[in-house]
Design an enzyme around this catalytic site. Sequence first.
Site, PDB file in Angstrom:
ATOM      1  N   CYS A  55      -5.850   3.045  -3.206  1.00 54.78           N
ATOM      2  CA  CYS A  55      -5.036   3.554  -4.327  1.00 54.78           C
ATOM      3  C   CYS A  55      -4.613   4.992  -4.081  1.00 54.78           C
ATOM      4  CB  CYS A  55      -5.814   3.462  -5.640  1.00 54.78           C
ATOM      5  SG  CYS A  55      -6.244   1.785  -6.096  1.00 54.78           S
ATOM      6  N   ARG A 132      -3.154  -5.357  -7.613  1.00 48.42           N
ATOM      7  CA  ARG A 132      -2.077  -4.384  -7.371  1.00 48.42           C
ATOM      8  C   ARG A 132      -0.760  -5.036  -7.782  1.00 48.42           C
ATOM      9  NH1 ARG A 132      -4.522  -0.391  -4.610  1.00 48.42           N
ATOM     10  NH2 ARG A 132      -6.369  -1.021  -3.448  1.00 48.42           N
TER      11      ARG A 132
END
Length: 215
Positions: A55, A132
Amino acid sequence: MNVSTPAESPLPFLRIGDRAPDFSARTTHGEFIMSALRGHWVLLFAHPADFTPVCTSEFIALARSAEEFQKRDCVLLGISADSLPAHLAWVEAINTQFGIQIPFPIIEDPSLAVARAYGMLDSAAQDSATVRSIFVIDPSGTIRAILNYPATVGRSVPELLRLLCALQEVDRAGALTPESWQPGQPTVAPPLQTQAAVEKAGAKWFFQPMTRERS
Ligand code: BEZ
């Protein structure tokens, strides 16, 4: 947190062409209402958790390309289940450790209300981590593209920019964009609809370059 889901859809799974559910939430840039972004393109970018390596790499890449999205009138929005204080601490750490300012808001979703409304949760999820997910939403509030990656695989920011450019070109020119199309490259015409058009087009009738833009 306040979320409205489509009344006619009992399942929270969204499809291309659906209206993006409206919601209000706290973000690193203050209070936010999704419907206030009508008139702009939006890239809603969910990440599993703050302070995690993949991330962090994605947010650095997105921050570096933020101007490219802005030039195309596209608002970037991060979101995860982490709290606003966690988002603020992560953004600060990215700045101090990597010298990168995150220029777009990150939404907190601790109740998972937005993650549920948008179907961002992994069916095998044991915790609050979202997959995601990415939703590209057009200026009318319609979902135009949905991508889901597992937590283990980082996304490609150049591909997200290419996707946005392709959607905008489709809307602008009434064309289709072929495999790996990049802005400025030739586009292709939508499939022909009549026998007369097929006969006129010749042997490659099923793969015609876009020669005339629709008005
Ligand atoms: C990561 O961003 O590195 C990550 C996030 C959640 C689970 C595993 C990895």
